[in-house]
Design a protein around this motif. Structure first.
Motif, PDB file in Angstrom:
ATOM      1  N   VAL A 113      33.602  -5.466 -18.087  1.00  0.00           N
ATOM      2  CA  VAL A 113      34.347  -4.830 -19.188  1.00  0.00           C
ATOM      3  C   VAL A 113      34.688  -3.402 -18.777  1.00  0.00           C
ATOM      4  CG1 VAL A 113      34.350  -4.279 -21.643  1.00  0.00           C
ATOM      5  CG2 VAL A 113      33.070  -6.271 -20.821  1.00  0.00           C
ATOM      6  N   GLN A 114      35.954  -3.135 -18.617  1.00  0.00           N
ATOM      7  CA  GLN A 114      36.425  -1.873 -18.053  1.00  0.00           C
ATOM      8  C   GLN A 114      36.465  -0.747 -19.084  1.00  0.00           C
ATOM      9  OE1 GLN A 114      41.178  -2.410 -18.119  1.00  0.00           O
ATOM     10  NE2 GLN A 114      40.094  -4.127 -17.187  1.00  0.00           N
ATOM     11  N   GLY A 115      36.683   0.465 -18.573  1.00  0.00           N
ATOM     12  CA  GLY A 115      36.799   1.635 -19.426  1.00  0.00           C
ATOM     13  C   GLY A 115      38.247   1.954 -19.773  1.00  0.00           C
ATOM     14  N   ARG A 116      38.455   3.109 -20.416  1.00  0.00           N
ATOM     15  CA  ARG A 116      39.808   3.509 -20.815  1.00  0.00           C
ATOM     16  C   ARG A 116      40.672   3.734 -19.591  1.00  0.00           C
ATOM     17  NH1 ARG A 116      43.918   6.815 -22.113  1.00  0.00           N
ATOM     18  NH2 ARG A 116      43.377   8.252 -20.451  1.00  0.00           N
ATOM     19  N   ALA A 117      41.915   3.275 -19.696  1.00  0.00           N
ATOM     20  CA  ALA A 117      42.945   3.483 -18.669  1.00  0.00           C
ATOM     21  C   ALA A 117      42.692   2.673 -17.397  1.00  0.00           C
ATOM     22  CB  ALA A 117      43.090   4.966 -18.321  1.00  0.00           C
ATOM     23  N   GLU A 118      41.755   1.737 -17.439  1.00  0.00           N
ATOM     24  CA  GLU A 118      41.477   0.933 -16.252  1.00  0.00           C
ATOM     25  C   GLU A 118      42.186  -0.421 -16.334  1.00  0.00           C
ATOM     26  OE1 GLU A 118      37.408   2.616 -14.443  1.00  0.00           O
ATOM     27  OE2 GLU A 118      37.104   1.209 -16.105  1.00  0.00           O
ATOM     28  N   PHE A 119      41.979  -1.226 -15.307  1.00  0.00           N
ATOM     29  CA  PHE A 119      42.678  -2.510 -15.189  1.00  0.00           C
ATOM     30  C   PHE A 119      41.885  -3.373 -14.216  1.00  0.00           C
ATOM     31  CE2 PHE A 119      44.535   1.069 -12.963  1.00  0.00           C
ATOM     32  CZ  PHE A 119      44.367   0.718 -11.629  1.00  0.00           C
ATOM     33  N   ILE A 120      42.087  -4.683 -14.288  1.00  0.00           N
ATOM     34  CA  ILE A 120      41.277  -5.621 -13.508  1.00  0.00           C
ATOM     35  C   ILE A 120      41.324  -5.296 -12.018  1.00  0.00           C
ATOM     36  CG2 ILE A 120      41.017  -8.034 -12.828  1.00  0.00           C
ATOM     37  CD1 ILE A 120      42.151  -8.806 -15.604  1.00  0.00           C
ATOM     38  N   GLU A 121      42.490  -4.975 -11.493  1.00  0.00           N
ATOM     39  CA  GLU A 121      42.654  -4.764 -10.048  1.00  0.00           C
ATOM     40  C   GLU A 121      41.751  -3.666  -9.499  1.00  0.00           C
ATOM     41  OE1 GLU A 121      46.449  -6.747 -11.365  1.00  0.00           O
ATOM     42  OE2 GLU A 121      45.058  -5.274 -12.191  1.00  0.00           O
ATOM     43  N   LYS A 122      41.415  -2.702 -10.316  1.00  0.00           N
ATOM     44  CA  LYS A 122      40.568  -1.599  -9.866  1.00  0.00           C
ATOM     45  C   LYS A 122      39.181  -2.082  -9.475  1.00  0.00           C
ATOM     46  CE  LYS A 122      38.958   2.959 -11.424  1.00  0.00           C
ATOM     47  NZ  LYS A 122      39.061   3.976 -12.494  1.00  0.00           N
ATOM     48  N   TYR A 123      38.781  -3.258  -9.962  1.00  0.00           N
ATOM     49  CA  TYR A 123      37.410  -3.743  -9.788  1.00  0.00           C
ATOM     50  C   TYR A 123      37.295  -4.884  -8.776  1.00  0.00           C
ATOM     51  CZ  TYR A 123      35.771  -0.808 -13.570  1.00  0.00           C
ATOM     52  OH  TYR A 123      35.431   0.281 -14.341  1.00  0.00           O
ATOM     53  N   TYR A 124      38.289  -5.088  -7.911  1.00  0.00           N
ATOM     54  CA  TYR A 124      38.199  -6.176  -6.939  1.00  0.00           C
ATOM     55  C   TYR A 124      36.943  -6.064  -6.069  1.00  0.00           C
ATOM     56  CZ  TYR A 124      43.035  -7.812  -7.763  1.00  0.00           C
ATOM     57  OH  TYR A 124      44.191  -8.329  -8.301  1.00  0.00           O
ATOM     58  N   GLU A 125      36.616  -4.859  -5.616  1.00  0.00           N
ATOM     59  CA  GLU A 125      35.422  -4.688  -4.788  1.00  0.00           C
ATOM     60  C   GLU A 125      34.174  -5.108  -5.548  1.00  0.00           C
ATOM     61  OE1 GLU A 125      33.150  -1.263  -2.093  1.00  0.00           O
ATOM     62  OE2 GLU A 125      34.500  -0.638  -3.717  1.00  0.00           O
ATOM     63  N   VAL A 126      34.054  -4.670  -6.793  1.00  0.00           N
ATOM     64  CA  VAL A 126      32.897  -5.012  -7.617  1.00  0.00           C
ATOM     65  C   VAL A 126      32.843  -6.523  -7.871  1.00  0.00           C
ATOM     66  CG1 VAL A 126      31.816  -4.676  -9.881  1.00  0.00           C
ATOM     67  CG2 VAL A 126      32.894  -2.738  -8.692  1.00  0.00           C
ATOM     68  N   ILE A 127      33.996  -7.125  -8.131  1.00  0.00           N
ATOM     69  CA  ILE A 127      34.050  -8.568  -8.369  1.00  0.00           C
ATOM     70  C   ILE A 127      33.542  -9.315  -7.140  1.00  0.00           C
ATOM     71  CG2 ILE A 127      35.627 -10.518  -8.720  1.00  0.00           C
ATOM     72  CD1 ILE A 127      37.321  -8.488 -10.445  1.00  0.00           C
ATOM     73  N   GLY A 128      33.965  -8.880  -5.949  1.00  0.00           N
ATOM     74  CA  GLY A 128      33.475  -9.505  -4.725  1.00  0.00           C
ATOM     75  C   GLY A 128      31.976  -9.374  -4.571  1.00  0.00           C
ATOM     76  N   GLU A 129      31.423  -8.239  -4.937  1.00  0.00           N
ATOM     77  CA  GLU A 129      29.969  -8.044  -4.839  1.00  0.00           C
ATOM     78  C   GLU A 129      29.219  -8.936  -5.817  1.00  0.00           C
ATOM     79  OE1 GLU A 129      29.794  -3.363  -3.445  1.00  0.00           O
ATOM     80  OE2 GLU A 129      30.541  -3.851  -5.432  1.00  0.00           O
TER      81      GLU A 129
END
Length: 322
Positions: A46-62
């Motif tokens: 669950v992202q914060g303000r002004a964020e988007f799914i693509e910003k978290y690709y590294e975290v998703i991979g982990e």
């Protein structure tokens, strides 16, 4: 509905992108990934303000490497979910309780049909405050909550009584859709690295800026007066005398010692009000802990690995691994 994939920021494989609709008709972009082999449950990112799914690709991979199914979505008004104003750059919110509508849609239309339990919430900043509000309102969907730098209070002038009262007065005057005073359309992540309040890691900071340079439709600028007013209402609700006691879900709140956006002392005070919770302060971190330097992120992941799955799930994973 799609995800933006670039050579410098590749999308983890095996994604399914879906649209979900909140009860008030707002369309949200969501996605789910599945790991190979044993599935330890699902992490709702669950992202914060002004964020988007693509910003978290590294975290998703982990998370996938840890054996979790990962589900994520863009909040209303940001990313590639439906915007609330004609001017797409204005980060707006009509009501603070609208976050509950988005989470309801995410849980009922993506987690329930697609994702194995137990469900763990991994939420950042505004998103962490929204998840805690959701749990305090009586929802017990998540087995555990990991909140990163939750927006329970703001730092400096932005967190002052004057700022709160000004946002309320301007909102009452019908100025809700305007940028906050001094605000503009440029995304925070696209401003110079020097002096930024988000992360001390230049590579991850530059990566986020590059995503927005290549895909400007993902970004939003500063908040509107209406967003600021509703954010203060959300923080006031979370800080009310009995609200925290209504949160029954075990929680780990991870704060940043160098946070200049949200108040780390407010996070520590809130943790003491929760029934089953702990607070970890990462001394050298700035606000975006998951976008920080490797040594800081390693401390976060050690805490996550110890807390989120819980002993029964670790045992089950070891048994399945044979």
């Amino acid at each position: 509905m799609e995800l933006i994939d670039t050579p410098a920021n590749p999308c983890p494989p095996g994604v399914k992108v879906v649209g979900v609709r909140a009860r008030d008709g707002v369309e949200l972009r969501a996605a789910v990934w599945r790991p190979e082999g044993f599935q330890r449950g699902t992490v709702a990112l669950v992202q914060g303000r002004a964020e988007f799914i693509e910003k978290y690709y590294e975290v998703i991979g982990e998370l996938l490497a840890r054996g979790f199914v990962v589900a994520a979505f863009d909040w209303r008004g940001q990313g590639l979910s439906q915007r609330l104003l004609r001017n797409r750059a204005r980060g707006h919110l009509r009501r603070s309780t609208d976050f509950r509508l988005d989470l309801d849609a995410f849980v009922s239309q993506l987690l329930t049909p697609e994702c194995p339990k137990p469900w763990f919430a991994l939420a950042h900043s505004m998103g962490a405050a929204a998840v805690l509000d959701y749990a305090g309102a009586g929802d017990a969907s998540f087995a555990r909550i990991v909140g990163i730098a939750p927006m329970l209070g703001l730092c400096g002038f932005a967190g002052s009584n004057l700022a709160r009262n000004t946002a309320g007065a301007f909102s009452a005057l019908g100025l809700r859709r305007l940028f906050i005073p001094g605000g503009g359309a440029r995304a925070l992540a696209q401003k110079p690295f020097a002096g930024n309040i988000l992360t001390s890691d230049p590579r991850r900071y530059r990566r986020a800026a590059q995503i927005l340079d290549l895909s400007p439709a993902l970004g939003i600028g500063d908040p509107t007066i209406g967003w600021a007013h509703e954010a203060f209402l959300l923080m006031e609700r979370l800080g009310s005398r009995d609200f925290a006691a209504g949160i029954k879900v075990p929680a780990l709140l991870v704060a940043a010692g160098g946070d200049r956006l949200v108040s780390t002392p407010a996070i520590e005070r809130f943790t003491k009000k929760l029934k089953i919770a702990d607070c970890l302060v990462l001394t050298d971190a700035r606000h975006e802990i998951l976008m920080e330097r490797d040594e800081i992120r390693a401390k976060f992941w050690a805490a996550f690995d110890a807390f989120a799955p819980g002993e029964p799930f670790l045992h089950e994973a070891a048994t399945a691994a044979g």
